[in-house]
Design a protein around this motif. Structure first.
Motif, mmCIF file in Angstrom:
data_model
loop_
_atom_site.group_PDB
_atom_site.id
_atom_site.type_symbol
_atom_site.label_atom_id
_atom_site.label_comp_id
_atom_site.label_asym_id
_atom_site.label_seq_id
_atom_site.Cartn_x
_atom_site.Cartn_y
_atom_site.Cartn_z
ATOM 1 N N GLU A 32 48.299 56.303 40.017
ATOM 2 C CA GLU A 32 49.373 55.402 39.632
ATOM 3 C C GLU A 32 50.559 55.496 40.595
ATOM 4 N N PHE A 52 42.610 52.810 36.823
ATOM 5 C CA PHE A 52 43.935 53.025 37.379
ATOM 6 C C PHE A 52 44.273 51.924 38.365
ATOM 7 N N THR A 53 45.319 52.138 39.134
ATOM 8 C CA THR A 53 45.790 51.114 40.048
ATOM 9 C C THR A 53 44.943 51.025 41.306
ATOM 10 N N LEU A 67 49.059 62.942 33.913
ATOM 11 C CA LEU A 67 48.283 62.555 35.081
ATOM 12 C C LEU A 67 47.175 63.547 35.364
#
Length: 210
Positions: free
Chosen positions: A164, A19-20, A8
């Protein structure tokens, strides 16, 4: 956990996208960060610019327990550390951090990133924020100040964000002189930061010119 945090952090440092979290614009032109769970927050891109960074009145020096000296091969900087508390490995290539560290048996990690170019601290600050924001759009500056560390003026930058779904805290020193530039950065889960704060401060205060 060690593999997860290293992965990360590299994503954050290298500024990789995808990413999310997603960045979008509202009908009024305001930038917001969208999460997969449907929630959103306003982006604070204005943090890239700061009118004035305070200078701490406190003087920061290495601890007496830091008896092992680790030299940078790229600059005239080095790090005193307590070898009983910290383990370290050398980066594998010139593109990697010069050294990687871990507080033994704990989820606290660090990197010494060095290069031979002198870079103004203000430029380093902006680059760190932009790289962090590209990986974690909700990144926020928790605190920042200039510090006198072992006689040298460094920038302390403390940021927090989410990658994340994992909340992390990023706390480091930035320093540059005619021999090059060093970023000495610690990182851990945000929920663990208070537990490790004294270890982080002691570790960072080992940074010196050779």
């Amino acid at each position: 956990m060690k593999t997860t945090f290293f992965a990360l952090f590299f994503l954050l440092f290298c500024g990789i996208h995808g990413f999310t979290q997603k960045v979008a614009l509202t009908e009024t032109g305001e930038q917001v960060i969208l999460y997969d769970d449907g929630t959103w927050v306003y982006s604070e891109s204005s943090e890239s610019v700061v009118s004035e960074i305070p200078t701490s009145d406190k003087k920061f020096v290495k601890d007496k327990s830091q008896s092992f000296f680790l030299k940078s091969t790229r600059t005239n900087l080095g790090l005193w550390l307590n070898g009983s508390d910290w383990s370290f490995t050398k980066g594998e290539t010139e593109e990697d951090a010069e050294y990687n560290f871990q507080l033994k048996g704990k989820d606290l990690y660090a990197m010494l990133i060095s290069e031979q170019m002198e870079i103004p601290l203000e430029t380093l600050r902006m680059a760190a924020l932009e790289n962090a924001r590209s990986a974690a759009p909700d990144i926020k500056v928790v605190s920042e100040e200039y510090r006198i560390v072992n006689g040298q003026k460094v920038l302390m930058l403390h940021m927090a964000g989410t990658i994340e779904g994992i909340k992390f805290t990023y706390f480091g020193y930035y320093y540059s002189n005619s021999s090059g530039t060093v970023q000495l950065i610690t990182y851990t889960g945000t929920s663990l930061f208070s537990e490790y704060k004294s270890d982080i401060e002691k570790f960072l205060n080992g940074l010196v010119e050779q």
